[in-house]
Design a protein around this motif. Sequence first.
Motif, PDB file in Angstrom:
ATOM      1  N   ALA A   1       0.615  -1.348  -0.049  1.00  0.00           N
ATOM      2  CA  ALA A   1      -0.163  -0.387   0.181  1.00  0.00           C
ATOM      3  C   ALA A   1       1.070   1.284   0.011  1.00  0.00           C
ATOM      4  CB  ALA A   1      -0.815  -0.124   0.987  1.00  0.00           C
ATOM      5  N   GLU A   2       0.331   1.925  -1.278  1.00  0.00           N
ATOM      6  CA  GLU A   2       1.435   3.413  -1.081  1.00  0.00           C
ATOM      7  C   GLU A   2       1.141   4.603   0.060  1.00  0.00           C
ATOM      8  OE1 GLU A   2       2.620   5.923  -4.849  1.00  0.00           O
ATOM      9  OE2 GLU A   2       3.019   3.612  -5.220  1.00  0.00           O
ATOM     10  N   GLN A   3       1.580   5.019   0.309  1.00  0.00           N
ATOM     11  CA  GLN A   3       0.761   5.958   1.065  1.00  0.00           C
ATOM     12  C   GLN A   3      -0.062   6.154   1.538  1.00  0.00           C
ATOM     13  OE1 GLN A   3       3.449   8.375   1.514  1.00  0.00           O
ATOM     14  NE2 GLN A   3       2.860   9.289   3.011  1.00  0.00           N
ATOM     15  N   PRO A   4      -0.404   4.881   2.549  1.00  0.00           N
ATOM     16  CA  PRO A   4      -1.678   5.117   3.400  1.00  0.00           C
ATOM     17  C   PRO A   4      -1.939   6.129   3.639  1.00  0.00           C
ATOM     18  CG  PRO A   4      -0.292   3.636   3.853  1.00  0.00           C
ATOM     19  CD  PRO A   4       0.500   4.026   2.886  1.00  0.00           C
ATOM     20  N   CYS A   5      -1.102   6.509   5.112  1.00  0.00           N
ATOM     21  CA  CYS A   5      -1.449   7.939   5.387  1.00  0.00           C
ATOM     22  C   CYS A   5      -0.748   8.598   5.235  1.00  0.00           C
ATOM     23  CB  CYS A   5      -1.103   7.354   6.965  1.00  0.00           C
ATOM     24  SG  CYS A   5      -2.129   5.606   7.750  1.00  0.00           S
ATOM     25  N   ALA A   6      -0.934  10.222   5.301  1.00  0.00           N
ATOM     26  CA  ALA A   6      -0.177  11.317   5.514  1.00  0.00           C
ATOM     27  C   ALA A   6       1.346  11.659   6.366  1.00  0.00           C
ATOM     28  CB  ALA A   6      -0.800  12.613   5.612  1.00  0.00           C
ATOM     29  N   THR A   7       1.385  11.564   7.655  1.00  0.00           N
ATOM     30  CA  THR A   7       2.222  11.731   8.399  1.00  0.00           C
ATOM     31  C   THR A   7       3.193  10.585   8.504  1.00  0.00           C
ATOM     32  OG1 THR A   7       1.330  11.465  10.080  1.00  0.00           O
ATOM     33  CG2 THR A   7       0.944  13.269   8.757  1.00  0.00           C
ATOM     34  N   VAL A   8       4.889  10.979   8.628  1.00  0.00           N
ATOM     35  CA  VAL A   8       5.648   9.643   8.967  1.00  0.00           C
ATOM     36  C   VAL A   8       5.149   8.931  10.533  1.00  0.00           C
ATOM     37  CG1 VAL A   8       8.465   9.221   9.415  1.00  0.00           C
ATOM     38  CG2 VAL A   8       7.884  10.926   8.004  1.00  0.00           C
ATOM     39  N   GLU A   9       4.759   9.149  10.675  1.00  0.00           N
ATOM     40  CA  GLU A   9       4.200   9.131  12.672  1.00  0.00           C
ATOM     41  C   GLU A   9       3.456   8.225  12.276  1.00  0.00           C
ATOM     42  OE1 GLU A   9       6.137  13.194  13.300  1.00  0.00           O
ATOM     43  OE2 GLU A   9       4.400  12.383  11.937  1.00  0.00           O
ATOM     44  N   GLU A  10       2.157   8.487  11.440  1.00  0.00           N
ATOM     45  CA  GLU A  10       0.807   7.555  11.364  1.00  0.00           C
ATOM     46  C   GLU A  10       1.200   7.003  10.693  1.00  0.00           C
ATOM     47  OE1 GLU A  10      -2.640  10.658  10.167  1.00  0.00           O
ATOM     48  OE2 GLU A  10      -1.309  10.721   8.975  1.00  0.00           O
ATOM     49  N   LEU A  11       2.034   6.472   9.455  1.00  0.00           N
ATOM     50  CA  LEU A  11       2.725   5.521   9.202  1.00  0.00           C
ATOM     51  C   LEU A  11       3.278   4.367   9.732  1.00  0.00           C
ATOM     52  CD1 LEU A  11       4.126   6.678   5.643  1.00  0.00           C
ATOM     53  CD2 LEU A  11       2.010   5.516   5.559  1.00  0.00           C
ATOM     54  N   ALA A  12       4.042   4.986  10.747  1.00  0.00           N
ATOM     55  CA  ALA A  12       4.775   4.623  11.199  1.00  0.00           C
ATOM     56  C   ALA A  12       3.683   3.162  12.166  1.00  0.00           C
ATOM     57  CB  ALA A  12       5.852   5.431  12.613  1.00  0.00           C
ATOM     58  N   ALA A  13       2.803   4.056  12.938  1.00  0.00           N
ATOM     59  CA  ALA A  13       2.097   3.281  14.203  1.00  0.00           C
ATOM     60  C   ALA A  13       1.389   2.552  12.787  1.00  0.00           C
ATOM     61  CB  ALA A  13       1.332   4.921  14.426  1.00  0.00           C
TER      62      ALA A  13
ATOM     63  N   GLU B   1      11.797   3.888  11.073  1.00  0.00           N
ATOM     64  CA  GLU B   1      11.125   2.600  10.103  1.00  0.00           C
ATOM     65  C   GLU B   1       9.490   2.649  10.408  1.00  0.00           C
ATOM     66  OE1 GLU B   1      11.708  -0.431  13.735  1.00  0.00           O
ATOM     67  OE2 GLU B   1      13.628  -0.066  12.996  1.00  0.00           O
ATOM     68  N   ALA B   2       9.006   3.539   8.934  1.00  0.00           N
ATOM     69  CA  ALA B   2       7.730   4.143   8.786  1.00  0.00           C
ATOM     70  C   ALA B   2       7.554   3.131   7.402  1.00  0.00           C
ATOM     71  CB  ALA B   2       7.110   5.403   8.905  1.00  0.00           C
ATOM     72  N   ALA B   3       8.422   2.484   6.569  1.00  0.00           N
ATOM     73  CA  ALA B   3       8.200   2.053   5.867  1.00  0.00           C
ATOM     74  C   ALA B   3       8.316   0.864   5.092  1.00  0.00           C
ATOM     75  CB  ALA B   3       7.874   3.535   4.262  1.00  0.00           C
ATOM     76  N   ASP B   4       7.980   0.065   4.721  1.00  0.00           N
ATOM     77  CA  ASP B   4       8.897  -1.516   3.727  1.00  0.00           C
ATOM     78  C   ASP B   4       9.774  -0.676   2.662  1.00  0.00           C
ATOM     79  OD1 ASP B   4       8.399  -3.107   5.796  1.00  0.00           O
ATOM     80  OD2 ASP B   4       6.226  -2.483   5.250  1.00  0.00           O
ATOM     81  N   LEU B   5       9.585  -0.048   2.436  1.00  0.00           N
ATOM     82  CA  LEU B   5       9.929   0.449   0.949  1.00  0.00           C
ATOM     83  C   LEU B   5       9.351   2.223   0.336  1.00  0.00           C
ATOM     84  CD1 LEU B   5       8.075  -1.080  -2.887  1.00  0.00           C
ATOM     85  CD2 LEU B   5       7.381  -1.920   0.482  1.00  0.00           C
ATOM     86  N   VAL B   6      10.469   2.466  -0.569  1.00  0.00           N
ATOM     87  CA  VAL B   6      10.394   3.495  -0.675  1.00  0.00           C
ATOM     88  C   VAL B   6       9.845   4.156  -2.372  1.00  0.00           C
ATOM     89  CG1 VAL B   6      11.476   5.262   0.990  1.00  0.00           C
ATOM     90  CG2 VAL B   6      12.930   4.227  -1.107  1.00  0.00           C
ATOM     91  N   VAL B   7       9.200   4.942  -2.498  1.00  0.00           N
ATOM     92  CA  VAL B   7       8.822   5.307  -3.731  1.00  0.00           C
ATOM     93  C   VAL B   7       9.579   6.509  -3.894  1.00  0.00           C
ATOM     94  CG1 VAL B   7       6.607   5.693  -5.667  1.00  0.00           C
ATOM     95  CG2 VAL B   7       6.841   4.043  -3.820  1.00  0.00           C
ATOM     96  N   VAL B   8      10.104   6.192  -5.210  1.00  0.00           N
ATOM     97  CA  VAL B   8      11.183   8.072  -5.304  1.00  0.00           C
ATOM     98  C   VAL B   8      10.604   8.536  -6.973  1.00  0.00           C
ATOM     99  CG1 VAL B   8      12.760   7.755  -4.387  1.00  0.00           C
ATOM    100  CG2 VAL B   8      12.573   6.414  -6.069  1.00  0.00           C
ATOM    101  N   LYS B   9      10.631   9.532  -7.004  1.00  0.00           N
ATOM    102  CA  LYS B   9      10.326  10.520  -8.724  1.00  0.00           C
ATOM    103  C   LYS B   9      10.823  11.145  -8.466  1.00  0.00           C
ATOM    104  CE  LYS B   9       5.298   8.924  -7.895  1.00  0.00           C
ATOM    105  NZ  LYS B   9       4.026   9.887  -7.446  1.00  0.00           N
ATOM    106  N   VAL B  10      12.070  11.594  -9.671  1.00  0.00           N
ATOM    107  CA  VAL B  10      13.152  12.219 -10.355  1.00  0.00           C
ATOM    108  C   VAL B  10      12.895  13.641 -10.182  1.00  0.00           C
ATOM    109  CG1 VAL B  10      14.451  12.889 -12.276  1.00  0.00           C
ATOM    110  CG2 VAL B  10      13.657  10.262 -11.794  1.00  0.00           C
ATOM    111  N   ALA B  11      11.895  14.122 -10.515  1.00  0.00           N
ATOM    112  CA  ALA B  11      11.643  15.479 -10.113  1.00  0.00           C
ATOM    113  C   ALA B  11      11.396  16.229  -9.439  1.00  0.00           C
ATOM    114  CB  ALA B  11      10.789  16.420 -10.892  1.00  0.00           C
ATOM    115  N   PRO B  12      10.082  15.356  -8.045  1.00  0.00           N
ATOM    116  CA  PRO B  12       9.824  16.246  -6.928  1.00  0.00           C
ATOM    117  C   PRO B  12      11.163  16.095  -6.452  1.00  0.00           C
ATOM    118  CG  PRO B  12       8.357  14.646  -7.520  1.00  0.00           C
ATOM    119  CD  PRO B  12       9.657  14.654  -8.168  1.00  0.00           C
TER     120      PRO B  12
END
Length: 358
Positions: free
Chosen positions: A177-189, A222-233
Amino acid sequence: MTQPPAPQPGPELDGLPSLEDLLAAAHVVDLPMRVRFRGVLRREVVLLRGPLGWAEWAPFVEYDDRDAARWLAAAVELGWRGLPDPVRTEVGVNATVPAVGPADVAGVLARFPGCRTVKVKVAEGGEELTDDLARVAEVRRVAGPGARVRVDANGAWDVEQARAALRRLARHDLEYAEQPCATVEELAALRVALARDGTDVPVAADESVRRAEDPLRVAREEAADLVVVKVAPLGGVARALAVVQACGLPAVVSSALDTSVGLAAGVALAAALPRLDHDCGLGTAALLAADVVPEPLLPVGGRLTTARADTARSAVDPALLAAYRAPAERERWWRDRLGRAHAVLAGTRGRDRRTGGV
Protein backbone atom coordinates in the motif's frame (compact mmCIF):
# COMPACT_ATOMS: atom_id res chain seq x y z
CA MET A 1 9.81 19.51 -39.35
CA THR A 2 13.39 20.58 -38.64
CA GLN A 3 14.37 20.77 -34.99
CA PRO A 4 15.38 24.23 -33.72
CA PRO A 5 19.09 24.52 -33.01
CA ALA A 6 20.10 23.39 -29.54
CA PRO A 7 22.00 25.75 -27.25
CA GLN A 8 25.69 24.94 -27.11
CA PRO A 9 27.38 23.87 -23.86
CA GLY A 10 28.98 26.78 -22.04
CA PRO A 11 30.33 27.80 -18.64
CA GLU A 12 26.85 27.47 -17.13
CA LEU A 13 27.23 23.66 -17.25
CA ASP A 14 29.16 23.94 -13.97
CA GLY A 15 26.31 25.88 -12.39
CA LEU A 16 22.74 26.93 -12.90
CA PRO A 17 21.76 28.20 -16.36
CA SER A 18 20.68 31.81 -16.43
CA LEU A 19 16.98 32.58 -16.30
CA GLU A 20 17.29 34.16 -19.74
CA ASP A 21 18.67 30.90 -21.16
CA LEU A 22 15.90 28.87 -19.55
CA LEU A 23 13.17 31.20 -20.81
CA ALA A 24 14.63 31.08 -24.32
CA ALA A 25 14.63 27.27 -24.17
CA ALA A 26 11.08 26.95 -22.79
CA HIS A 27 7.98 25.62 -24.57
CA VAL A 28 4.76 25.48 -22.56
CA VAL A 29 2.25 22.83 -23.63
CA ASP A 30 -1.23 21.83 -22.49
CA LEU A 31 -1.88 18.11 -23.02
CA PRO A 32 -5.26 16.37 -22.78
CA MET A 33 -5.57 13.22 -20.68
CA ARG A 34 -7.57 10.08 -21.40
CA VAL A 35 -9.01 9.92 -17.88
CA ARG A 36 -9.06 12.16 -14.83
CA PHE A 37 -5.93 11.65 -12.74
CA ARG A 38 -4.99 13.58 -9.58
CA GLY A 39 -8.19 15.52 -10.22
CA VAL A 40 -7.05 16.92 -13.58
CA LEU A 41 -8.04 16.27 -17.18
CA ARG A 42 -5.25 18.35 -18.75
CA ARG A 43 -1.54 18.32 -17.97
CA GLU A 44 0.47 21.51 -18.39
CA VAL A 45 4.20 20.97 -18.95
CA VAL A 46 7.23 23.11 -19.76
CA LEU A 47 9.72 21.51 -22.18
CA LEU A 48 13.26 22.91 -22.02
CA ARG A 49 15.84 22.28 -24.73
CA GLY A 50 19.27 22.21 -23.12
CA PRO A 51 22.70 21.55 -24.58
CA LEU A 52 22.43 17.85 -23.66
CA GLY A 53 18.88 17.36 -24.93
CA TRP A 54 15.29 17.99 -23.98
CA ALA A 55 14.23 18.25 -20.36
CA GLU A 56 10.87 18.65 -18.63
CA TRP A 57 9.68 20.95 -15.85
CA ALA A 58 6.12 20.40 -14.67
CA PRO A 59 5.55 20.84 -10.92
CA PHE A 60 1.86 20.49 -10.16
CA VAL A 61 0.09 23.84 -10.08
CA GLU A 62 -0.66 23.70 -6.35
CA TYR A 63 3.00 23.24 -5.37
CA ASP A 64 4.88 26.18 -3.88
CA ASP A 65 8.02 27.76 -5.29
CA ARG A 66 10.36 25.64 -3.14
CA ASP A 67 8.83 22.45 -4.53
CA ALA A 68 8.97 23.92 -8.02
CA ALA A 69 12.67 24.70 -7.56
CA ARG A 70 13.46 21.04 -6.84
CA TRP A 71 11.69 20.08 -10.05
CA LEU A 72 13.73 22.72 -11.87
CA ALA A 73 16.96 21.22 -10.49
CA ALA A 74 15.93 17.90 -12.04
CA ALA A 75 15.30 19.54 -15.40
CA VAL A 76 18.68 21.28 -15.29
CA GLU A 77 20.38 17.95 -14.55
CA LEU A 78 18.66 16.33 -17.52
CA GLY A 79 19.26 19.08 -20.07
CA TRP A 80 22.48 20.70 -18.86
CA ARG A 81 24.46 18.25 -16.70
CA GLY A 82 23.78 14.69 -17.76
CA LEU A 83 22.77 11.48 -16.01
CA PRO A 84 24.52 8.70 -14.08
CA ASP A 85 25.50 5.55 -15.95
CA PRO A 86 22.96 2.68 -15.96
CA VAL A 87 23.55 -0.74 -14.44
CA ARG A 88 20.69 -2.34 -16.41
CA THR A 89 19.16 -1.70 -19.82
CA GLU A 90 15.55 -2.76 -19.12
CA VAL A 91 13.03 -1.79 -16.46
CA GLY A 92 9.77 -3.55 -15.62
CA VAL A 93 6.72 -1.27 -15.61
CA ASN A 94 3.38 -1.40 -13.81
CA ALA A 95 -0.03 -0.53 -15.21
CA THR A 96 -1.85 2.33 -13.48
CA VAL A 97 -5.60 2.29 -12.88
CA PRO A 98 -7.08 5.68 -11.83
CA ALA A 99 -10.22 5.99 -9.74
CA VAL A 100 -12.52 4.56 -12.40
CA GLY A 101 -15.54 2.33 -12.04
CA PRO A 102 -15.23 -1.45 -12.40
CA ALA A 103 -16.71 -1.31 -15.91
CA ASP A 104 -13.74 0.80 -17.08
CA VAL A 105 -10.96 -1.28 -15.54
CA ALA A 106 -10.50 -3.67 -18.47
CA GLY A 107 -10.23 -0.77 -20.92
CA VAL A 108 -7.56 0.93 -18.83
CA LEU A 109 -5.54 -2.26 -18.42
CA ALA A 110 -5.69 -2.85 -22.17
CA ARG A 111 -3.44 0.21 -22.58
CA PHE A 112 -0.68 -1.60 -20.65
CA PRO A 113 -0.15 -4.86 -22.56
CA GLY A 114 2.35 -7.21 -20.97
CA CYS A 115 2.48 -5.44 -17.60
CA ARG A 116 2.57 -7.95 -14.76
CA THR A 117 1.96 -5.39 -11.99
CA VAL A 118 -0.97 -3.00 -11.49
CA LYS A 119 -1.16 0.08 -9.28
CA VAL A 120 -4.70 1.05 -8.32
CA LYS A 121 -5.69 4.47 -7.04
CA VAL A 122 -7.87 4.34 -3.92
CA ALA A 123 -9.29 6.77 -1.35
CA GLU A 124 -10.27 9.27 -4.05
CA GLY A 125 -12.27 12.26 -2.81
CA GLY A 126 -16.02 11.73 -3.07
CA GLU A 127 -15.75 7.93 -3.11
CA GLU A 128 -16.31 5.27 -0.46
CA LEU A 129 -14.31 2.23 0.54
CA THR A 130 -16.87 0.11 -1.30
CA ASP A 131 -15.79 1.84 -4.52
CA ASP A 132 -12.16 0.95 -3.81
CA LEU A 133 -13.05 -2.65 -3.02
CA ALA A 134 -14.99 -3.01 -6.25
CA ARG A 135 -12.20 -1.45 -8.34
CA VAL A 136 -9.45 -3.60 -6.81
CA ALA A 137 -11.55 -6.74 -7.09
CA GLU A 138 -12.10 -6.07 -10.78
CA VAL A 139 -8.40 -5.40 -11.30
CA ARG A 140 -7.58 -8.72 -9.68
CA ARG A 141 -10.19 -10.48 -11.83
CA VAL A 142 -9.00 -8.97 -15.11
CA ALA A 143 -5.27 -9.12 -14.33
CA GLY A 144 -5.44 -12.65 -12.99
CA PRO A 145 -4.12 -14.40 -9.89
CA GLY A 146 -0.47 -14.14 -10.98
CA ALA A 147 -0.44 -10.34 -11.25
CA ARG A 148 0.98 -8.12 -8.56
CA VAL A 149 -1.55 -5.55 -7.34
CA ARG A 150 -0.61 -2.50 -5.29
CA VAL A 151 -2.83 0.35 -4.07
CA ASP A 152 -2.06 4.06 -3.68
CA ALA A 153 -4.07 6.23 -1.26
CA ASN A 154 -1.99 9.43 -1.59
CA GLY A 155 -2.11 9.89 2.18
CA ALA A 156 -5.89 10.21 2.31
CA TRP A 157 -6.57 7.86 5.27
CA ASP A 158 -5.90 8.27 8.94
CA VAL A 159 -4.45 5.29 10.80
CA GLU A 160 -7.76 3.67 11.71
CA GLN A 161 -9.22 4.20 8.24
CA ALA A 162 -6.11 2.71 6.66
CA ARG A 163 -6.13 -0.19 9.09
CA ALA A 164 -9.76 -1.01 8.29
CA ALA A 165 -9.40 -0.49 4.55
CA LEU A 166 -6.25 -2.58 4.17
CA ARG A 167 -7.72 -5.38 6.27
CA ARG A 168 -10.48 -5.67 3.67
CA LEU A 169 -8.35 -4.96 0.61
CA ALA A 170 -5.76 -7.53 1.70
CA ARG A 171 -8.02 -10.35 0.49
CA HIS A 172 -6.92 -9.40 -3.02
CA ASP A 173 -3.27 -10.23 -2.21
CA LEU A 174 -1.70 -6.76 -2.27
CA GLU A 175 1.96 -6.27 -3.09
CA TYR A 176 1.98 -3.13 -0.91
CA ALA A 177 0.00 0.00 0.00
CA GLU A 178 1.55 3.27 -1.15
CA GLN A 179 1.30 6.25 1.21
CA PRO A 180 -1.85 5.07 3.01
CA CYS A 181 -1.48 7.89 5.58
CA ALA A 182 -0.12 11.40 5.27
CA THR A 183 2.51 11.67 8.01
CA VAL A 184 5.56 9.67 8.99
CA GLU A 185 4.13 9.21 12.48
CA GLU A 186 0.94 7.75 11.04
CA LEU A 187 2.81 5.43 8.71
CA ALA A 188 4.88 4.11 11.62
CA ALA A 189 1.78 3.59 13.75
CA LEU A 190 -0.01 1.87 10.88
CA ARG A 191 2.82 -0.61 10.34
CA VAL A 192 2.57 -1.60 14.01
CA ALA A 193 -1.23 -1.88 13.82
CA LEU A 194 -1.14 -4.01 10.66
CA ALA A 195 1.37 -6.37 12.28
CA ARG A 196 -0.84 -6.71 15.36
CA ASP A 197 -3.87 -7.38 13.14
CA GLY A 198 -2.03 -9.98 11.10
CA THR A 199 -2.68 -7.93 7.95
CA ASP A 200 0.17 -8.77 5.61
CA VAL A 201 0.39 -5.58 3.55
CA PRO A 202 3.77 -3.82 3.33
CA VAL A 203 3.75 -0.01 3.51
CA ALA A 204 5.46 2.18 0.90
CA ALA A 205 6.28 5.84 1.46
CA ASP A 206 5.89 8.27 -1.45
CA GLU A 207 4.92 11.81 -0.43
CA SER A 208 6.73 11.30 2.89
CA VAL A 209 9.93 11.00 0.85
CA ARG A 210 9.53 13.21 -2.20
CA ARG A 211 7.84 16.18 -0.49
CA ALA A 212 9.63 15.99 2.85
CA GLU A 213 12.33 18.33 4.09
CA ASP A 214 13.94 15.20 5.58
CA PRO A 215 13.35 12.34 3.11
CA LEU A 216 15.35 9.89 5.26
CA ARG A 217 13.05 10.17 8.27
CA VAL A 218 10.79 7.34 7.08
CA ALA A 219 13.72 4.92 7.33
CA ARG A 220 14.95 6.19 10.71
CA GLU A 221 11.50 5.85 12.25
CA GLU A 222 10.76 2.50 10.59
CA ALA A 223 7.69 4.01 8.94
CA ALA A 224 7.93 2.11 5.65
CA ASP A 225 8.98 -1.19 4.12
CA LEU A 226 10.01 0.45 0.86
CA VAL A 227 10.21 3.90 -0.70
CA VAL A 228 8.71 5.30 -3.90
CA VAL A 229 11.02 7.81 -5.56
CA LYS A 230 10.36 10.27 -8.36
CA VAL A 231 13.05 12.14 -10.23
CA ALA A 232 11.59 15.64 -10.45
CA PRO A 233 10.31 16.08 -6.88
CA LEU A 234 13.63 14.89 -5.44
CA GLY A 235 15.68 17.26 -7.57
CA GLY A 236 17.13 14.87 -10.14
CA VAL A 237 18.43 11.38 -10.73
CA ALA A 238 21.68 11.82 -8.78
CA ARG A 239 19.92 13.13 -5.68
CA ALA A 240 17.26 10.41 -5.86
CA LEU A 241 20.00 7.78 -5.99
CA ALA A 242 21.60 9.34 -2.91
CA VAL A 243 18.28 9.33 -1.04
CA VAL A 244 17.67 5.66 -1.84
CA GLN A 245 21.19 4.73 -0.77
CA ALA A 246 20.85 6.63 2.51
CA CYS A 247 17.41 5.13 3.25
CA GLY A 248 18.66 1.59 2.78
CA LEU A 249 15.18 0.43 1.77
CA PRO A 250 14.02 -1.19 -1.46
CA ALA A 251 12.91 1.44 -3.97
CA VAL A 252 10.28 1.76 -6.67
CA VAL A 253 10.65 4.50 -9.28
CA SER A 254 7.46 6.25 -10.30
CA SER A 255 6.46 9.12 -12.57
CA ALA A 256 4.85 12.44 -11.77
CA LEU A 257 2.41 12.28 -14.69
CA ASP A 258 5.21 13.17 -17.08
CA THR A 259 5.44 13.35 -20.83
CA SER A 260 7.78 10.88 -22.52
CA VAL A 261 10.66 13.28 -21.82
CA GLY A 262 10.11 13.19 -18.07
CA LEU A 263 9.53 9.44 -18.18
CA ALA A 264 12.94 9.04 -19.81
CA ALA A 265 14.51 10.54 -16.67
CA GLY A 266 12.54 8.05 -14.59
CA VAL A 267 13.88 5.20 -16.69
CA ALA A 268 17.40 6.57 -16.16
CA LEU A 269 16.89 6.49 -12.38
CA ALA A 270 15.46 2.97 -12.38
CA ALA A 271 18.28 1.80 -14.64
CA ALA A 272 20.91 3.27 -12.30
CA LEU A 273 19.61 1.83 -9.01
CA PRO A 274 21.95 -0.83 -7.65
CA ARG A 275 18.91 -2.88 -6.55
CA LEU A 276 15.52 -2.97 -8.24
CA ASP A 277 13.10 -5.63 -7.02
CA HIS A 278 9.79 -4.09 -8.10
CA ASP A 279 8.19 -2.98 -11.35
CA CYS A 280 8.14 0.80 -11.68
CA GLY A 281 5.36 3.30 -12.28
CA LEU A 282 6.76 4.60 -15.56
CA GLY A 283 3.99 3.64 -17.97
CA THR A 284 1.83 6.69 -17.38
CA ALA A 285 2.23 8.04 -20.91
CA ALA A 286 -0.73 5.74 -21.53
CA LEU A 287 -2.87 8.12 -19.45
CA LEU A 288 -2.14 11.04 -21.79
CA ALA A 289 -4.23 11.53 -24.92
CA ALA A 290 -1.33 13.47 -26.50
CA ASP A 291 2.42 13.65 -26.02
CA VAL A 292 5.31 15.75 -27.29
CA VAL A 293 6.95 12.92 -29.24
CA PRO A 294 5.45 11.05 -32.24
CA GLU A 295 5.90 7.66 -30.53
CA PRO A 296 5.22 7.98 -26.78
CA LEU A 297 7.42 6.10 -24.35
CA LEU A 298 5.08 3.19 -23.65
CA PRO A 299 6.13 -0.20 -22.29
CA VAL A 300 6.54 -3.09 -24.71
CA GLY A 301 5.89 -6.45 -23.12
CA GLY A 302 5.65 -4.68 -19.77
CA ARG A 303 9.15 -3.21 -20.03
CA LEU A 304 10.97 -0.02 -21.01
CA THR A 305 14.54 0.14 -22.24
CA THR A 306 17.18 2.79 -21.79
CA ALA A 307 17.65 2.90 -25.56
CA ARG A 308 13.99 3.80 -26.15
CA ALA A 309 14.13 6.36 -23.35
CA ASP A 310 17.15 8.03 -24.94
CA THR A 311 15.33 8.08 -28.28
CA ALA A 312 12.26 9.70 -26.72
CA ARG A 313 14.37 12.51 -25.27
CA SER A 314 15.69 13.38 -28.70
CA ALA A 315 12.40 13.02 -30.55
CA VAL A 316 10.42 16.04 -29.31
CA ASP A 317 8.43 17.23 -32.31
CA PRO A 318 8.13 21.00 -32.94
CA ALA A 319 4.81 20.35 -34.67
CA LEU A 320 3.41 18.79 -31.49
CA LEU A 321 4.81 21.63 -29.38
CA ALA A 322 2.94 24.04 -31.65
CA ALA A 323 -0.26 21.98 -31.77
CA TYR A 324 -0.51 21.78 -27.97
CA ARG A 325 0.95 25.16 -27.09
CA ALA A 326 -0.67 26.49 -23.93
CA PRO A 327 -2.93 29.57 -24.12
CA ALA A 328 -1.07 32.87 -23.79
CA GLU A 329 -2.21 33.56 -20.23
CA ARG A 330 -1.08 30.10 -19.06
CA GLU A 331 2.23 30.51 -20.83
CA ARG A 332 2.79 33.79 -18.98
CA TRP A 333 1.87 32.08 -15.70
CA TRP A 334 4.43 29.33 -16.25
CA ARG A 335 7.16 31.75 -17.33
CA ASP A 336 6.56 33.84 -14.21
CA ARG A 337 6.69 30.68 -12.13
CA LEU A 338 9.93 29.65 -13.82
CA GLY A 339 11.45 32.95 -12.75
CA ARG A 340 10.42 32.41 -9.13
CA ALA A 341 11.70 28.82 -9.08
CA HIS A 342 14.98 29.92 -10.63
CA ALA A 343 15.40 32.56 -7.92
CA VAL A 344 14.82 29.96 -5.19
CA LEU A 345 17.25 27.53 -6.80
CA ALA A 346 19.88 30.23 -7.33
CA GLY A 347 19.61 31.21 -3.67
CA THR A 348 19.94 27.60 -2.57
CA ARG A 349 22.99 27.06 -4.75
CA GLY A 350 24.54 30.22 -3.35
CA ARG A 351 24.09 29.03 0.24
CA ASP A 352 25.47 25.60 -0.67
CA ARG A 353 28.61 27.13 -2.14
CA ARG A 354 29.14 29.30 0.94
CA THR A 355 28.76 26.32 3.29
CA GLY A 356 30.67 23.83 1.17
CA GLY A 357 27.57 21.75 0.36
CA VAL A 358 26.60 20.26 -2.96
